[in-house]
Design an enzyme around this catalytic site. Structure first.
Site, PDB file in Angstrom:
ATOM      1  CE1 TYR A 101      -4.476   1.915  11.127  1.00 10.56           C
ATOM      2  CE2 TYR A 101      -3.548   2.003   8.927  1.00 10.56           C
ATOM      3  CZ  TYR A 101      -4.648   2.006   9.764  1.00 10.56           C
ATOM      4  OH  TYR A 101      -5.908   2.116   9.233  1.00 10.56           O
ATOM      5  CD  GLU A 138      -2.106   2.285  16.006  1.00  6.65           C
ATOM      6  OE1 GLU A 138      -1.100   2.119  16.711  1.00  6.65           O
ATOM      7  OE2 GLU A 138      -2.051   2.756  14.848  1.00  6.65           O
ATOM      8  NE  ARG A 172      -2.195  -1.500   3.527  1.00  6.63           N
ATOM      9  CZ  ARG A 172      -2.616  -1.313   4.764  1.00  6.63           C
ATOM     10  NH1 ARG A 172      -3.666  -0.575   4.999  1.00  6.63           N
ATOM     11  NH2 ARG A 172      -1.976  -1.856   5.782  1.00  6.63           N
ATOM     12  CG  HIS A 178      -0.379  -1.600  15.336  1.00 15.82           C
ATOM     13  ND1 HIS A 178      -1.670  -1.727  15.808  1.00 15.82           N
ATOM     14  CD2 HIS A 178      -0.482  -1.454  13.990  1.00 15.82           C
ATOM     15  CE1 HIS A 178      -2.518  -1.671  14.794  1.00 15.82           C
ATOM     16  NE2 HIS A 178      -1.827  -1.497  13.683  1.00 15.82           N
ATOM     17  CG  ASP A 198      -0.849  -5.513  12.768  1.00 19.65           C
ATOM     18  OD1 ASP A 198       0.308  -5.805  12.430  1.00 19.65           O
ATOM     19  OD2 ASP A 198      -1.782  -5.442  11.969  1.00 19.65           O
ATOM     20  CE  LYS A 207       1.943  -2.640   9.774  1.00 26.00           C
ATOM     21  NZ  LYS A 207       1.107  -2.999  10.934  1.00 26.00           N
TER      22      LYS A 207
END
Length: 309
Positions: free
Chosen positions: A94, A118, A15, A96, A270, A75
């Site tokens: 993101y 998130e 992506r 995490h 994740d 990410k």
């Protein structure tokens, strides 16, 4: 503002943090957008698609990180990228962090302003940036689990929907939130025997009203969880505690009660995973076997369907 978009470099992250259309929106609002060459190839976007909308193509990630006030990614930044972050620079992606102490320490040391997709909440305390990826991952968990159940992939050789005269496969979904709901939708749509576990009575009532006879709901206590896991052909871990590591709900001891060749699909990976035996895998090598149970624990599941994501 100068906004930078690097290529994703970890484990075939197919992506891009910014589509050409979104780049154009930002440019139209007075921002300068830098895009690393090739960043959009995973979604079929060429460099020219970005330049046609006013973005600037740069040759490498170092230029993106060095010349941008805000870096937009999909990410978490990898170690090489974290070394390029600067104090007071904004990182929007993101993250995490609950399951990644090294990244957490590096970000703190860098002085960067990190905004994790998130954990962004709306006025109703929903998670609008996480929700669409949870929808994708929930639906993918059934697709991936069905594939892992095939004998050629180490599974039991069960077709989730069955055929006339043969019972359908049994699917247990742990968690009735966005991931669990979408997983149950897909499994029920295939004709599987679906059970959803959750601890919130209101969630169970809402799921029962929606699915009616197409899926069963059960309160998630130790006894019910153990029984459903033991009976299942496919177990989907769909547990989320925002900003925290996922609880280990399925222990290694419970694997011995399962049918050999059954599949565990851990969508919570994740956030550290909700199965004791979970470890992150990649799209290139998605599964492994522990005690005769196939584990599918791909981090960033939506990366496999980049155009949808």
């Amino acid at each position: 503002m100068r906004i930078g978009v690097p290529r994703e470099i970890k484990n075939h992250e197919y992506r891009v943090g910014l589509t050409p259309e979104s780049a154009g929106e930002l440019v139209s609002r007075g921002n300068r957008v830098l895009v690393e060459t090739g960043a959009g190839l995973g979604i079929g976007a060429m460099d020219a698609d970005y330049t046609d909308r006013g973005a600037t193509i740069v040759s490498d990630a170092a230029t993106v990180f060095g010349d941008s006030e805000m870096v937009v990614k999909v990410k978490e930044p990898q170690p090489a990228e974290r070394a390029m972050l600067k104090a007071d620079q904004i990182l929007f992606t993101y993250l995490h962090l609950a399951a990644d102490e090294p990244q957490t320490r590096d970000l703190l040391d860098s002085g960067v302003i990190g905004i994790a997709y998130e954990t962004v909440t709306d006025r109703r305390q929903g998670l609008p940036l996480l929700k669409p990826m949870s929808q994708v991952a929930g639906r993918m968990s059934i697709q991936a689990g069905a594939t892992a159940l095939e004998r050629a992939h180490g599974g039991r050789g069960v077709l989730l929907g069955g055929v006339p005269g043969v019972a359908p496969g049994k699917v247990t979904v742990i968690g009735g939130g966005v991931v669990g709901f979408n997983a149950a939708q897909m499994a029920a749509g295939l004709g599987a025997d679906v059970t959803i576990l959750d601890r919130d009575p209101e969630v169970l009532e809402r799921l029962g009203t929606y699915f009616e006879a197409r899926a069963k709901t059960r309160f998630s206590n130790q006894a019910n969880l153990a029984e459903c896991v033991a009976e299942a052909d496919l177990v989907v871990g769909a547990v989320l505690i925002p900003g925290a590591a996922a609880p280990k709900l399925v222990t290694r001891d419970m694997l011995s009660t399962m049918k050999p060749g059954a599949v565990l699909a851990d969508v919570a990976i994740d956030q550290g995973g909700c199965f004791e035996t979970s470890k992150a895998t990649t799209h290139d090598d998605p599964t492994y076997v522990v005690d005769n149970i196939v584990h599918y624990c791909v981090a960033n599941m939506p990366g496999a369907v980049s155009r949808t994501s």
